[in-house]
Design an enzyme around this catalytic site. Sequence first.
Site, short mmCIF file in Angstrom:
data_model
loop_
_atom_site.label_atom_id
_atom_site.label_comp_id
_atom_site.label_asym_id
_atom_site.label_seq_id
_atom_site.Cartn_x
_atom_site.Cartn_y
_atom_site.Cartn_z
CB THR A 13 -1.03 -0.02 1.33
OG1 THR A 13 -1.73 -1.35 1.23
CG2 THR A 13 -1.77 1.34 1.30
CD GLU A 129 6.60 13.55 10.34
OE1 GLU A 129 7.27 14.57 10.50
OE2 GLU A 129 5.52 13.29 11.13
N GLY A 187 -6.82 -0.37 2.75
CA GLY A 187 -5.25 -0.54 2.95
C GLY A 187 -5.07 0.23 4.29
CE LYS A 205 0.26 4.43 13.94
NZ LYS A 205 -1.15 4.19 13.48
N GLY A 302 -3.29 5.09 5.04
CA GLY A 302 -3.73 5.03 3.31
C GLY A 302 -2.61 5.47 2.54
P1 NAP Z 1 1.70 -4.04 2.94
O1 NAP Z 1 0.64 -3.34 1.89
O2 NAP Z 1 1.43 -5.14 3.61
O3 NAP Z 1 2.93 -4.14 1.97
C1 NAP Z 1 4.02 -4.80 2.44
C2 NAP Z 1 5.19 -5.00 1.33
O4 NAP Z 1 6.27 -5.29 1.75
C3 NAP Z 1 4.61 -5.85 0.12
O5 NAP Z 1 5.24 -5.17 -1.01
C4 NAP Z 1 5.57 -7.08 0.62
O6 NAP Z 1 5.59 -7.79 -0.66
C5 NAP Z 1 6.75 -6.47 1.03
N1 NAP Z 1 7.47 -7.46 1.83
C6 NAP Z 1 6.75 -8.10 2.95
N2 NAP Z 1 8.00 -8.97 3.45
C7 NAP Z 1 8.77 -8.68 2.96
C8 NAP Z 1 10.30 -9.27 2.88
N3 NAP Z 1 10.70 -9.94 4.05
N4 NAP Z 1 11.13 -8.79 2.02
C9 NAP Z 1 10.88 -8.14 0.83
N5 NAP Z 1 9.56 -7.22 0.78
C10 NAP Z 1 8.75 -7.72 1.71
O7 NAP Z 1 2.20 -3.02 4.00
P2 NAP Z 1 1.76 -1.41 3.97
O8 NAP Z 1 0.46 -1.13 4.54
O9 NAP Z 1 2.28 -0.50 2.83
O10 NAP Z 1 2.77 -0.95 5.32
C11 NAP Z 1 4.19 -0.82 5.14
C12 NAP Z 1 4.67 -0.35 6.71
O11 NAP Z 1 4.03 1.09 6.43
C13 NAP Z 1 4.28 -0.97 7.94
O12 NAP Z 1 5.42 -0.72 8.73
C14 NAP Z 1 3.20 -0.18 8.24
O13 NAP Z 1 2.72 -0.18 9.77
C15 NAP Z 1 3.49 1.39 7.95
N6 NAP Z 1 2.41 2.03 7.60
C16 NAP Z 1 1.12 1.74 6.81
C17 NAP Z 1 0.40 2.68 6.70
C18 NAP Z 1 -1.10 2.13 5.74
O14 NAP Z 1 -1.84 3.12 6.01
N7 NAP Z 1 -1.07 1.20 5.07
C19 NAP Z 1 0.25 3.87 7.54
C20 NAP Z 1 1.43 4.35 7.97
C21 NAP Z 1 2.58 3.45 8.13
P3 NAP Z 1 4.55 -8.42 -1.81
O15 NAP Z 1 3.91 -7.43 -2.29
O16 NAP Z 1 5.17 -9.30 -2.42
O17 NAP Z 1 3.75 -9.15 -0.46
N1 HSE Z 2 -2.66 0.36 10.64
C1 HSE Z 2 -2.36 1.82 10.85
C2 HSE Z 2 -3.62 2.41 11.07
C3 HSE Z 2 -1.71 2.41 9.58
O1 HSE Z 2 -4.83 2.29 10.89
O2 HSE Z 2 -3.70 3.82 11.80
C4 HSE Z 2 -1.26 3.71 9.88
O3 HSE Z 2 -0.13 3.74 10.78
#
Ligand code: NAP
Ligand code: HSE
Length: 435
Positions: A13, A129, A187, A205, A302
């Site tokens: 995402t 950030e 997401g 957080k 998101g």
């Molecule tokens: P996600 O959609 O689950 O994406 C994870 C990505 O990492 C995927 O592309 C996955 O590959 C890859 N991956 C997982 N394990 C791996 C490994 N061992 N080696 C290489 N690639 C690997 O996660 P996300 O929602 O983008 O979140 C990513 C980070 O941002 C997390 O720390 C989350 O807490 C943080 N975050 C997320 C949000 C949000 O709104 N989603 C907001 C703030 C912070 P595949 O695509 O091949 O499965």
């Molecule tokens: N899973 C987290 C949330 C993503 O819903 O706030 C942002 O850190």
Amino acid sequence: MEQVSVGMVGLGTVGAGVARILTQHADRIARRSGRRIELKWAVVRDLKKRRDADFEGVRVVDDVRRVIDDPEVQIVVELIGGVDAARRIVLDALAAGKHVVTANKALLAEHGPEVFAAARAADRAVAFEASVGGGIPILGAINVGLAANQIQSLAAILNGTCNYILTQMTQEGIAYADALAGAQSLGYAEADPTLDVNGTDTAHKLAVLAQLAFGASVKTTDIPREGIDRLEIADLKYARELGYTIKLLAHARLADGALELRVAPSLVRNDAPLAQVHGPYNAIRVVGDAVGDTFFHGRGAGMMPTASAVVADVIDVATGRALLTSRTLDFWSATAPAVPLLPASQSRRRNYLRFLIADRPGVIAAIAQVLGDRGISIASVIQHEPSDGEGGEPGPVPLVIMTHLAVEEDLREAIRAIDRLDVVRAPSVRLGVEE
Ligand code: NAP
Ligand code: HSE
């Protein structure tokens, strides 16, 4: 123009949003940073997975060593989530002389001291950030904009998934499980959404905020936490009747040299700004000794809002500002003085209590007696007419009591005593009030 190469690990995402900004708005980013920032690598787990977008010029691989071992790469962006693999990637990247950008609050909350010790040893920046508040630049605000202040308190909605679920349940009447599925499909949720709904993500957080705002190096397990997974719709309804909205809040307050921290679903007055925060939005109320009350609001989860914060960090690292911040602020430093935590039993707040009681004379008086014996004063009471129980007898009735300020250990003791009364039909519900 100088060129900076970036290797990103994770193209989910957030990673896809970062790739979109860096590839589609390269000229704007170059103007802002005075450098051309090239996304050279994107590392994924599964190369066969269908991706919604193709990012021109980005080499998509499944081996993180391609990034770590590439001497051209100056910045590694970690966006895989989870703790163990992410920790290894970040430490390896620093050891290889790369700067790091991460959105991973779980990693920082669990391994902040180790990650920043490695960053200091390598004289490299770790920018984070996006780890708190999604697109809201709250960490920059605390580190830079509010640097003149001693932060006195924080009250914050930090989990977009929970806030989305609570909004869907209260405003649209959608069931908890359906609202959670909606947050996942948009997401917002973590790969394991239990971390969102049980309060752990918010505690991660809060641990990051506690470090930046108060210099406290706390483990997630030091933070008393409850999530929204056990909230009942009845309490959302009674709270509304009393003029409150229930939000999952992170709370931090410095009082008499001790830091009070907690994560809990809490009642917020309907006219307070935090009560107006809906859907995936986050908000952080920060009170500083010079600035007074401040309020930060924006999308907390998101793809694009989070990517906005990640790319801001990439620009900060590329320009050298992040290294200056890392060196100056010395995050999670072993030499920083320890900040004592207020034991949870000593915290004081107003409370919402709900009891399920037999509809008999003297029951309210008995409950009031238990509270009064522990010095807990009642502010208001609601009891509705009973519905019919079995055999036409009146069924048990809910009794909702709002208290004045009470010390946590007195309140817990009172609830235990009330739950032992034979007129009480179910375990009591308790929620704190955020003033
Ligand atoms: P996600 O959609 O689950 O994406 C994870 C990505 O990492 C995927 O592309 C996955 O590959 C890859 N991956 C997982 N394990 C791996 C490994 N061992 N080696 C290489 N690639 C690997 O996660 P996300 O929602 O983008 O979140 C990513 C980070 O941002 C997390 O720390 C989350 O807490 C943080 N975050 C997320 C949000 C949000 O709104 N989603 C907001 C703030 C912070 P595949 O695509 O091949 O499965
Ligand atoms: N899973 C987290 C949330 C993503 O819903 O706030 C942002 O850190």
